[in-house]
Design a protein around this motif. Structure first.
Motif, PDB file in Angstrom:
ATOM      1  N   VAL A   9       0.668  -1.308  -0.134  1.00  0.00           N
ATOM      2  CA  VAL A   9      -0.265   0.025   0.011  1.00  0.00           C
ATOM      3  C   VAL A   9       0.923   1.269  -0.143  1.00  0.00           C
ATOM      4  CG1 VAL A   9      -1.711   1.385   1.129  1.00  0.00           C
ATOM      5  CG2 VAL A   9      -1.930  -1.382   1.297  1.00  0.00           C
ATOM      6  N   ILE A  10       0.516   2.170  -0.972  1.00  0.00           N
ATOM      7  CA  ILE A  10       1.339   3.453  -0.902  1.00  0.00           C
ATOM      8  C   ILE A  10       0.032   4.464  -0.628  1.00  0.00           C
ATOM      9  CG2 ILE A  10       2.603   5.134  -2.024  1.00  0.00           C
ATOM     10  CD1 ILE A  10       4.013   3.033  -3.763  1.00  0.00           C
ATOM     11  N   ASP A  11       0.188   4.855   0.549  1.00  0.00           N
ATOM     12  CA  ASP A  11      -1.147   5.844   1.152  1.00  0.00           C
ATOM     13  C   ASP A  11      -0.745   7.214   0.827  1.00  0.00           C
ATOM     14  OD1 ASP A  11      -3.420   6.590   2.081  1.00  0.00           O
ATOM     15  OD2 ASP A  11      -3.295   5.630   4.119  1.00  0.00           O
ATOM     16  N   GLU A  12      -1.524   7.984   0.592  1.00  0.00           N
ATOM     17  CA  GLU A  12      -1.259   9.484   0.190  1.00  0.00           C
ATOM     18  C   GLU A  12      -0.046   9.537  -0.639  1.00  0.00           C
ATOM     19  OE1 GLU A  12      -3.101  11.511   0.979  1.00  0.00           O
ATOM     20  OE2 GLU A  12      -4.030  11.090   2.922  1.00  0.00           O
ATOM     21  N   PHE A  13      -0.286   8.770  -1.807  1.00  0.00           N
ATOM     22  CA  PHE A  13       0.633   8.767  -3.047  1.00  0.00           C
ATOM     23  C   PHE A  13       0.994  10.004  -3.505  1.00  0.00           C
ATOM     24  CE2 PHE A  13       0.054   8.795  -7.794  1.00  0.00           C
ATOM     25  CZ  PHE A  13       1.342   8.245  -8.056  1.00  0.00           C
ATOM     26  N   PRO A  14       0.097  11.200  -3.561  1.00  0.00           N
ATOM     27  CA  PRO A  14       0.407  12.465  -4.150  1.00  0.00           C
ATOM     28  C   PRO A  14       1.670  12.985  -3.585  1.00  0.00           C
ATOM     29  CG  PRO A  14      -2.071  12.326  -3.892  1.00  0.00           C
ATOM     30  CD  PRO A  14      -1.297  10.729  -3.222  1.00  0.00           C
ATOM     31  N   TYR A  15       1.918  12.569  -2.019  1.00  0.00           N
ATOM     32  CA  TYR A  15       3.021  13.340  -1.644  1.00  0.00           C
ATOM     33  C   TYR A  15       4.295  12.900  -2.290  1.00  0.00           C
ATOM     34  CZ  TYR A  15       0.476  15.204   2.317  1.00  0.00           C
ATOM     35  OH  TYR A  15      -0.420  15.948   3.109  1.00  0.00           O
ATOM     36  N   LEU A  16       4.166  11.613  -2.860  1.00  0.00           N
ATOM     37  CA  LEU A  16       5.605  11.242  -3.459  1.00  0.00           C
ATOM     38  C   LEU A  16       5.609  11.989  -4.854  1.00  0.00           C
ATOM     39  CD1 LEU A  16       5.614   7.242  -2.609  1.00  0.00           C
ATOM     40  CD2 LEU A  16       6.754   9.159  -1.546  1.00  0.00           C
ATOM     41  N   VAL A  17       4.412  12.223  -5.306  1.00  0.00           N
ATOM     42  CA  VAL A  17       4.743  12.775  -6.711  1.00  0.00           C
ATOM     43  C   VAL A  17       5.146  14.535  -6.531  1.00  0.00           C
ATOM     44  CG1 VAL A  17       3.354  13.385  -8.880  1.00  0.00           C
ATOM     45  CG2 VAL A  17       2.775  11.442  -7.508  1.00  0.00           C
ATOM     46  N   LYS A  18       4.742  15.096  -5.560  1.00  0.00           N
ATOM     47  CA  LYS A  18       5.072  16.387  -5.073  1.00  0.00           C
ATOM     48  C   LYS A  18       6.661  16.481  -4.927  1.00  0.00           C
ATOM     49  CE  LYS A  18       0.760  18.281  -2.906  1.00  0.00           C
ATOM     50  NZ  LYS A  18       0.272  18.901  -1.708  1.00  0.00           N
TER      51      LYS A  18
END
Ligand SMILES: Nc1ncnc2c1ncn2[C@@H]1O[C@H](COP(=O)(O)OP(=O)(O)OP(=O)(O)O)[C@@H](O)[C@H]1O
Length: 471
Positions: free
Chosen positions: A104-113
């Protein structure tokens, strides 16, 4: 708070788990319960659960390495330094427990940020390493716009990889009421404010009167929810004044595009982009009469606020922010005393009745397989032509028409007669569903008069529904 509902979501996740390889995207507004759902699903499973945060990429890799070390019970990994995501995901792929593993990668958008190339890296990792390693990958995130752009859209490198997606909705009233130990009307009033957002429910659990809880949580400057809509809108980068003005205008009971534009002194065309962003984000919704075959294109669509808490805040908090800054909560309470139950809650009660009707069908308390559900109105959302709950069952050629009354007194047969007349006058319903049998429903918060009960006993085409469901 004990875990509530989410049966269909869990069974969808189970179905994905049982496939050879699955890639599931879960998204939804802040506080709706994504992480809790995922954790419930992960119980008793071999899982790598990674919660991304706003931090340096090297720190994220270090934390994921820690997660991998714990799950694989390989303490050496704890100290290993990873500088490439590929190496980390390779360790996960190489780990071979007996049963399927879940990543599970939760809060995936943070990694994109932190690294805009992360979706491409993950696409590569999925195609080359993970896909064939008996893993279920779950990407989750709250920033709806970012999840749509980076995980779901055609332009994302991850496009075409997912095997399922789930936009998590708030909990339905019926699931919450089933576990609450409170009178029906109290539960309805609370739901009118919290709207099935589990995080909000937690603030309203202590059994005190709703007003007292509102004072502490919403109306007080230090209350957790005092600035909540600002926070929600900011998370999605929709901070422009126009968005606030549009939501406020709709919250005041204006639903037609022309009317909203008129009040804001704008051309309808200039509002369209704002409305479409608010629709995408789920802050508002467009409803069309059930008789319209092409709801997307219908010009009869009306705009509503889709989220109970946002509706409450824009109706009772936003206009009085100045007074609340000076700790004058009484002005809001006075305003609520004028129309909270009669208008605000009564409106939410109609949605609750729709959910109750779906449950009656699901439990086979009535023989009805809804193909489409909604409401009906002719020109405007008014009492003269509006039918609160309309559902169509194409299989059995039946139409259900329901009237909802959130009144303090038992509902009399007059309401049923008026409903029948409204349906008779609704030529569009007869045209759209020719020859369909009509079932009438009356929903009441305070029961029914003896006359209504006697009439219902004699007729097969009436359903009377109160909090215990069918009467
Ligand atoms: N199904 C549920 N039953 C009971 N409580 C729930 C449920 N779902 C969520 N909660 C509670 O609501 C709160 C918010 O849930 P959670 O953190 O899972 O939401 P989220 O969508 O991941 O939030 P965010 O995006 O803001 O991080 C938690 O405190 C959790 O305990």
């Amino acid at each position: 708070m004990r875990f509530i509902g989410r049966k269909s979501e869990l069974s969808k996740l189970d179905a994905e788990y049982n496939r050879d390889s699955s890639f599931v995207v879960i998204y939804g507004r802040r506080r709706v319960g994504k992480t809790t759902l995922i954790k419930e699903f992960l119980k008793e499973k071999t899982a790598f659960y990674f919660l991304a945060t706003e931090e340096l990429e090297s720190q994220s890799m270090k934390r994921l390495a820690g997660v991998v070390a714990r799950t694989t019970k390989n303490t050496l990994l704890q100290k290993a330094v990873f500088t490439d995501w590929v190496d980390l995901f390779q360790v996960i792929a190489d780990y071979k427990p007996e049963e399927k593993k879940v990543l599970v990668i939760d809060e995936f958008p943070y990694l994109v940020k932190t690294n805009s190339a992360f979706p491409s890296i993950l696409q590569n990792v999925w195609d080359e390493i993970l896909k064939d390693s008996n893993v279920m990958l779950i990407l989750s995130g709250s920033f709806i716009s970012m999840m749509q752009k980076h995980a779901l859209s055609y332009d994302s490198p991850l496009y075409g990889r997912r095997t399922a997606q789930m936009r998590l909705a708030p909990l339905p009233f019926t699931d919450i009421y089933a576990v609450q130990k409170m009178p029906f009307d109290q539960a309805v009033e609370q739901y009118a404010v919290t709207g099935g957002i589990p995080k909000y429910l937690e603030f309203f659990e202590d059994g005190r009167p709703l007003e007292e809880q509102l004072k502490d949580t919403v109306l007080s400057k230090s209350g957790f929810l005092y600035e909540e809509p600002n926070f929600l809108l900011k998370s999605e980068s929709v901070t422009a004044v126009n968005y606030f003005s549009i939501i406020k205008t709709i919250a005041d009971g204006n639903h037609k595009l022309g009317k909203i534009a008129g009040i804001l002194g704008q051309e309808t065309s200039s509002l369209t982009p704002y409305l479409s962003t608010l629709l995408d984000l789920g802050f508002i919704e467009k409803r069309t009469p059930i008789t319209k075959k092409n709801p997307e294109k219908s010009r009869k669509g009306l705009y509503f606020i889709a989220d109970n808490f946002i509706r409450f805040w824009f109706r009772y908090v936003y206009p009085y922010k100045g007074e609340l800054e000076l700790d004058n909560m009484q002005i809001v309470l006075d305003e609520m005393h004028k129309d909270f139950r009669e208008k605000f809650v009564a409106f939410v009660y109609e949605d609750i009745c729709k959910t109750i009707f779906v449950e009656l069908c699901r439990n086979e308390e009535i023989t009805f397989t809804p193909s489409r559900s909604g409401s009906y109105w002719l020109n405007d959302f008014d009492g003269d032509t509006e039918i609160d709950v309309v559902s169509v069952d194409h299989q059995n050629k039946r139409v259900f028409a329901g009237e909802c009354k959130y009144h303090a007194k038992p509902v009399d047969a007059q309401v049923y007669f008026a409903l029948k007349e409204k349906v008779n006058n609704a030529t569009e319903i007869r045209k759209a569903f020719p020859g369909y049998e009509v079932i009438y429903g009356v929903f009441s918060k305070s029961g029914f008069t003896q006359r209504m009960l006697d009439i219902a006993k004699e007729s097969a085409d009436i359903l009377l529904v109160n909090e215990d469901h069918l009467v």
